[in-house]
Design a protein around this motif. Structure first.
Motif: not given
Ligand code: KMH
Ligand code: ZN
Length: 280
Positions: A171-173, A200-203, A223-225
């Motif tokens: 989920f890319v939010l 997985s979640v990418a905020g 996910r972070v980065g």
């Protein structure tokens, strides 16, 4: 709960050194940023590559160089090249990294506005085409969904036999043009996917760590980065990807979520391991 898989999106295609000087452009910088993230606890590196001047490219040879350099420093890490590339690239241009011997890649599951006049195009036929190629090459897709309609599209295409199990959603939010990253958005998406799938979640930006915490608490992955967020905290630029991953590891400790190694991540996601010494 499964151990926590941390993906680090170290570079992206849009963020530049003007935003944060740690955004990697050269092969050496890319390998160094991947190494920092891996040492901090990332088991998957989500990878875009750049030319030395910072312009995004999907060139197969550039990916090959970057992947070889990363694997020298982090031999067991899972590399997940982007097939999204940058807005405006053709689908064959975007698909170049799938010609390498890779284990995983992104599969973008719908079209969305991407700020200003930009549109990130992923038609239904694009999605079917990308999914078919990945299936044939035994590359595990990470199903990037920027809003709920993308999840519905995945499930429809899965039921029709164009997308294959196991389903691993991302989920890319908080993208400008996509769904926001509030808690209600997270719960809506999480409750919309089959219970035997993983996510997985990418905020983006300010949503990075609030969504990471929600996902950790509810059995998801994170996910972070620098692709997604350049700040360690409000107004404080991150000094590289390692710091962002470390912050997630600290949050995970408070929830007693252990961190998955790359080997454990492959088991959880059912990824076919490929010996990466020869990636061409
Ligand atoms: N750079 C965006 C246009 C992906 O990696 O697959 C697409 C993107 C998604 O970042
Ligand atoms: Zn990306």
């Amino acid at each position: 709960m499964d151990k926590l898989i941390i993906t680090c999106a170290i570079s992206g295609a849009e963020v530049t050194k003007e935003h944060n000087p740690y955004v990697p452009y050269t092969i050496e910088e890319t390998a160094e940023q991947a190494y920092e993230a891996y040492q901090a606890g990332a088991s998957i590196i989500h990878l875009h590559v750049r030319n030395d001047d910072g312009t995004p490219t999907q060139d197969k040879n550039r990916y090959q160089e970057a992947i070889s350099a990363i694997l020298k420093k982090c031999p067991d890490v899972i590399i997940q090249p982007s097939t999204g590339g940058a807005v405006g690239m053709s689908r064959d241009e975007r698909l170049q990294p799938t010609e390498l011997n890779i284990e995983m890649a992104t599969l973008d599951c719908g079209t969305l506005n991407f700020g200003g006049d930009d549109i990130f195009i992923n038609t239904e036929n694009d999605i079917k085409y990308f999914a078919k190629i990945m299936h044939e090459k035994e590359i595990s897709p990470e199903l990037e969904c920027f809003e709920k309609g993308h999840i519905d599209s995945v499930l429809r295409l899965y039921n029709k036999g164009f997308i294959y199990a196991p389903l691993h959603f991302s989920f890319v939010l908080g993208v400008n043009g996509g769904m926001t990253g509030e808690a209600r958005d997270f719960h809506f998406l999480k409750d919309s996917i089959p219970s035997d799938s993983t996510f997985s979640v990418a905020g983006m930006g300010r949503y990075e760590f609030s969504l990471a915490e929600l996902s950790i608490a509810h059995g998801g992955h994170v996910r972070v980065g620098l692709e997604d967020n350049i700040y360690l905290s409000k107004g404080v630029l991150a000094k590289g990807n390692g710091e962002l991953v470390k912050k997630v590891v600290e949050i995970a400790k408070t929830y007693q979520r252990e961190i998955a190694t790359p080997k454990e991540a492959r088991e959880i996601l059912n990824i076919k391991e490929k010996k990466n010494e020869k990636i061409m």
